[in-house]
Design an enzyme around this catalytic site. Structure first.
Site, PDB file in Angstrom:
ATOM      1  CB  CYS A  13     -35.222 -27.050 -49.309  1.00  0.00           C
ATOM      2  SG  CYS A  13     -35.377 -27.296 -47.534  1.00  0.00           S
ATOM      3  CG  HIS A  66     -39.770 -29.425 -48.893  1.00  0.00           C
ATOM      4  ND1 HIS A  66     -39.636 -30.519 -48.067  1.00  0.00           N
ATOM      5  CD2 HIS A  66     -38.807 -28.548 -48.489  1.00  0.00           C
ATOM      6  CE1 HIS A  66     -38.631 -30.326 -47.224  1.00  0.00           C
ATOM      7  NE2 HIS A  66     -38.104 -29.137 -47.466  1.00  0.00           N
TER       8      HIS A  66
HETATM    9  N1  LIG Z   1     -31.418 -31.042 -46.198  1.00  0.00           N
HETATM   10  C1  LIG Z   1     -31.967 -30.101 -46.958  1.00  0.00           C
HETATM   11  O1  LIG Z   1     -33.118 -30.274 -47.488  1.00  0.00           O
HETATM   12  C2  LIG Z   1     -31.251 -28.793 -47.226  1.00  0.00           C
HETATM   13  C3  LIG Z   1     -31.807 -27.943 -48.183  1.00  0.00           C
HETATM   14  C4  LIG Z   1     -31.193 -26.697 -48.447  1.00  0.00           C
HETATM   15  C5  LIG Z   1     -30.055 -26.348 -47.760  1.00  0.00           C
HETATM   16  N2  LIG Z   1     -29.524 -27.181 -46.830  1.00  0.00           N
HETATM   17  C6  LIG Z   1     -28.300 -26.733 -46.154  1.00  0.00           C
HETATM   18  O2  LIG Z   1     -27.179 -27.439 -46.684  1.00  0.00           O
HETATM   19  C7  LIG Z   1     -26.183 -27.572 -45.671  1.00  0.00           C
HETATM   20  C8  LIG Z   1     -25.794 -29.036 -45.565  1.00  0.00           C
HETATM   21  O3  LIG Z   1     -26.957 -29.792 -45.233  1.00  0.00           O
HETATM   22  P1  LIG Z   1     -26.955 -31.391 -45.205  1.00  0.00           P
HETATM   23  O4  LIG Z   1     -28.415 -31.804 -45.059  1.00  0.00           O
HETATM   24  O5  LIG Z   1     -26.154 -31.935 -46.323  1.00  0.00           O
HETATM   25  O6  LIG Z   1     -26.184 -31.676 -43.807  1.00  0.00           O
HETATM   26  P2  LIG Z   1     -25.398 -32.999 -43.366  1.00  0.00           P
HETATM   27  O7  LIG Z   1     -25.921 -34.182 -44.102  1.00  0.00           O
HETATM   28  O8  LIG Z   1     -25.417 -32.988 -41.885  1.00  0.00           O
HETATM   29  O9  LIG Z   1     -23.873 -32.730 -43.884  1.00  0.00           O
HETATM   30  C9  LIG Z   1     -23.048 -31.737 -43.293  1.00  0.00           C
HETATM   31  C10 LIG Z   1     -21.730 -31.616 -44.050  1.00  0.00           C
HETATM   32  O10 LIG Z   1     -20.968 -30.560 -43.455  1.00  0.00           O
HETATM   33  C11 LIG Z   1     -19.702 -31.064 -43.067  1.00  0.00           C
HETATM   34  N3  LIG Z   1     -19.203 -30.377 -41.876  1.00  0.00           N
HETATM   35  C12 LIG Z   1     -19.823 -30.286 -40.678  1.00  0.00           C
HETATM   36  N4  LIG Z   1     -19.047 -29.601 -39.807  1.00  0.00           N
HETATM   37  C13 LIG Z   1     -17.922 -29.261 -40.485  1.00  0.00           C
HETATM   38  C14 LIG Z   1     -16.733 -28.561 -40.143  1.00  0.00           C
HETATM   39  N5  LIG Z   1     -16.555 -28.041 -38.916  1.00  0.00           N
HETATM   40  N6  LIG Z   1     -15.799 -28.393 -41.081  1.00  0.00           N
HETATM   41  C15 LIG Z   1     -15.964 -28.908 -42.310  1.00  0.00           C
HETATM   42  N7  LIG Z   1     -17.052 -29.586 -42.708  1.00  0.00           N
HETATM   43  C16 LIG Z   1     -18.036 -29.760 -41.795  1.00  0.00           C
HETATM   44  C17 LIG Z   1     -19.927 -32.515 -42.819  1.00  0.00           C
HETATM   45  O11 LIG Z   1     -18.698 -33.205 -42.877  1.00  0.00           O
HETATM   46  P3  LIG Z   1     -18.443 -34.536 -41.984  1.00  0.00           P
HETATM   47  O12 LIG Z   1     -19.082 -35.655 -42.738  1.00  0.00           O
HETATM   48  O13 LIG Z   1     -16.948 -34.593 -41.962  1.00  0.00           O
HETATM   49  O14 LIG Z   1     -19.063 -34.292 -40.638  1.00  0.00           O
HETATM   50  C18 LIG Z   1     -20.868 -32.860 -43.966  1.00  0.00           C
HETATM   51  O15 LIG Z   1     -20.149 -33.017 -45.152  1.00  0.00           O
HETATM   52  C19 LIG Z   1     -26.789 -26.976 -44.403  1.00  0.00           C
HETATM   53  O16 LIG Z   1     -26.410 -25.627 -44.263  1.00  0.00           O
HETATM   54  C20 LIG Z   1     -28.276 -27.025 -44.680  1.00  0.00           C
HETATM   55  O17 LIG Z   1     -28.990 -26.029 -43.972  1.00  0.00           O
HETATM   56  C21 LIG Z   1     -30.086 -28.413 -46.557  1.00  0.00           C
END
Ligand SMILES: NC(=O)c1ccc[n+]([C@@H]2O[C@H](COP(=O)([O-])OP(=O)(O)OC[C@H]3O[C@@H](n4cnc5c(N)ncnc54)[C@H](OP(=O)(O)O)[C@@H]3O)[C@@H](O)[C@H]2O)c1
Ligand SMILES: NC(=O)c1ccc[n+]([C@@H]2O[C@H](COP(=O)([O-])OP(=O)(O)OC[C@H]3O[C@@H](n4cnc5c(N)ncnc54)[C@H](OP(=O)(O)O)[C@@H]3O)[C@@H](O)[C@H]2O)c1
Lengths: 355, 355
Positions: free
Chosen positions: A132, A258
């Site tokens: 991001c 950001h």
């Molecule tokens: N936040 C940001 O600004 C941002 C920006 C760019 C990229 N990202 C990337 O995007 C990704 C997701 O980020 P997020 O902020 O959305 O995280 P989050 O809110 O913690 O959500 C994680 C997701 O992954 C699922 N998950 C976790 N463990 C799993 C497993 N073993 N099998 C299947 N599904 C699983 C979760 O499902 P459950 O609900 O079932 O646990 C949930 O849907 C990460 O790689 C992060 O680095 C984030």
């Protein structure tokens, strides 16, 4: 009709980025056939709404990718690292938002406004979307690069706590309720004492009434992983392996969006009027730059919007090839879900119209 | 005894900086004879405590400088511009904390750790103290300059709201009580709408849950006055008229202590171990730099302390002559009252011990 369009899986549909993705799928022109929502066993059976219809969340398994043309991976790094190759082996095109494959030489790192062509060459069947912080920066810098030839970036970030996920937001909200209405912030250690050891916070210091110059993990020689990610990802997206990049990543008490202060040096001399023209017309960029009238981008203007907003554009006083900019981008939209959706839509266009 | 020491006037004793000055006068080794407290007619007659004794605030008049050896001016620019020459004409040495004389060629701009000698050459009888942003930066950069020869600075600030005076602090406190405990900060315009037009705030945008990339007034070609002040003042204090400086000034929701991300380029190649050594031993600097262990300076660590704290020291990956630093300094102490007190103490030492 619908059945003839490519089918989609959203892996991580229940997460922060997943939630924004479901909104985007409901808002954008609909190019998809069936859409499967996938998450961990913890969420299997939950119902979520996408494109106006309820849909049950499925558990992530190998079989779930049968008949899926394109899968969006919005899950932690280690889940992507394990499961993206499994999906790809079934012929599904994977668009991954984690850090697992961003620097893999056989995985293109795509920003549709900058390097749309890169999406076609994907030996592993996987396409990655940048961090991001990189995304807040690169759309504007890439537009200027096309004309002036960028050689060096010095970047200082003002990162929103949602960049550290749901826990980052929870930590800021909790800390703010403890300091608001107090006189804290002027005596040695008073904020730290009031907040205790900020247990459960993903930040190594208080983030309310404070700034935290550390994001990610130790990456050697004093650099944080987030700082090196900006360098490596900008080089890869711009296809400039020799680009000089010095980034400093700092969390600030902002929920989402950001911001970055950018000092860019180019090969060619900068005409600031031309820089304004380029930014005013570049796809995915909003130029908002009349500072004496109060027109400069701030997170409170930009949050919830799609483009990268750019302001404070001025030529460096001591360097005719230098330009200063202040850029803001919503880390949950262009910084994550939106860029992934854009990549997916360009992949969808590759599928023959089978109607 | 006391009567034989130089006498002092504190002009602006009732202000934010004045209050910190009275504390410092009570804490530092006492080098002063009589101390007069001076403010506007509004405050004349008020009683304030300095060096453990109550003292009545006097109205600013010409006569008040009779028998005053040294006067500290902690008042708005226009008050200094009018009254400092009047005091100086009476033979009083003026130490001025306003912007009125900082760039006057006949007024030295002094940071005792960097250019202590400059205080002696004061054709107008006036000595100036830099802006709080310059001061947060220059003690660390000056120490490195002495060994490596600084050529260029790219600086992005994270400025505390108290840099905009008492109104800045009031604006942040009021806005924080309106947003804390809410879900604001993720939807387009929700913070702006909740805060209304932030009347009475010295900031051109919300400062709670936000960052504001504009400090001071329009200074031409898109630059703010605070950004140009950093450039001109660093050049003057370091006696480097050709120093390349690109500054971006940004307010953040912090009460006190300015932080800065600094990219510095030097004439000579940098040995990062040697940079650490220099910073660990430089007067007025604290090196706090073990980021993986959570040791980096933040405003919540630094507020209320005297030195400039430095962390995140690392060599630029793409430039052997580049160094990155993160510095924090309390804008009300070293950034204002403390630097003025240090200058005044060095002037006091010029007076013959008449005991
Ligand atoms: N936040 C940001 O600004 C941002 C920006 C760019 C990229 N990202 C990337 O995007 C990704 C997701 O980020 P997020 O902020 O959305 O995280 P989050 O809110 O913690 O959500 C994680 C997701 O992954 C699922 N998950 C976790 N463990 C799993 C497993 N073993 N099998 C299947 N599904 C699983 C979760 O499902 P459950 O609900 O079932 O646990 C949930 O849907 C990460 O790689 C992060 O680095 C984030
Ligand atoms: N805040 C910072 O971080 C900072 C840092 C570096 C330098 N400075 C500079 O320090 C100076 C004082 O700043 P501050 O933040 O202390 O301001 P402040 O809190 O507003 O205090 C202003 C002081 O000036 C006095 N004053 C105003 N008009 C006067 C007049 N006509 N005659 C005599 N006294 C008068 C006021 O007295 P009354 O109480 O009687 O009105 C008060 O004592 C300014 O030049 C500022 O730029 C501030």
């Amino acid at each position: 009709m619908t059945a003839c369009r490519p089918s989609l899986a959203v892996v991580g549909a229940t997460g922060a980025i997943g939630g924004v993705m479901l909104q985007i799928l409901s808002q954008h022109a609909d190019v998809w056939g069936e859409v499967k929502l996938i998450a961990s066993p913890r969420s299997a059976g939950r119902k979520l709404v996408v494109r106006g219809e309820e849909s049950e969340v499925l558990e992530l398994t190998e079989d779930v990718f049968d008949d899926v043309d394109v899968a969006l991976f919005l899950v932690p790094d280690e889940v992507s690292a394990q499961w993206a190759p499994i999906a790809a082996a079934k012929g599904t095109v994977v668009i991954d938002d984690s850090a697992a494959f961003r620097l893999d030489a056989d995985v293109p790192l795509v920003v549709p406004e900058i390097n749309p062509h890169a999406v076609r060459i994907r030996p592993r069947g996987i396409v990655a979307s940048p961090n991001c912080t990189t995304l807040a920066l690169i759309v504007a810098v890439g537009a200027l690069h096309a004309e002036f030839g960028v050689r060096e970036l010095v970047v200082s970030s003002y990162q929103a706590v949602s960049g550290a996920g749901r826990e980052g937001v929870a930590a800021l909200r909790e800390q703010l309720s403890m300091v608001a209405g107090t006189e804290l912030g002027t005596k040695p250690g008073d904020v730290r004492r009031a907040l205790g050891d900020t247990e459960g916070s993903p930040f190594a210091a208080p983030v309310a009434l404070n700034v935290v110059p550390w994001a990610g993990t130790e990456a050697g020689d004093g650099w944080s992983s987030e700082e090196l990610a900006i360098r490596e990802e900008c080089r890869k997206v711009l296809d400039l392996p020799g680009l000089r990049v010095a980034a400093t990543c700092v969390y600030v008490p902002v929920v989402a969006t950001h911001s970055m202060s950018v000092h860019a040096r180019f090969e060619n001399e900068i005409a600031v009027d031309r820089a304004h023209e380029i930014l005013a017309t570049a796809p995915g960029v909003v130029l908002y730059d009349s500072p004496a009238a109060g027109d400069f981008p701030t997170p409170s203007d930009v949050v919830g919007t799609d483009p990268t907003w750019v302001g404070r554009v001025r030529r460096s006083l001591d360097d005719p090839r230098g330009l200063e900019l202040f850029v803001c981008g919503d880390n949950l939209r262009k910084g994550a879900a939106l860029n992934v959706a854009q990549i997916a839509e360009s992949v969808a266009a590759e599928f023959p119209q089978r109607s």
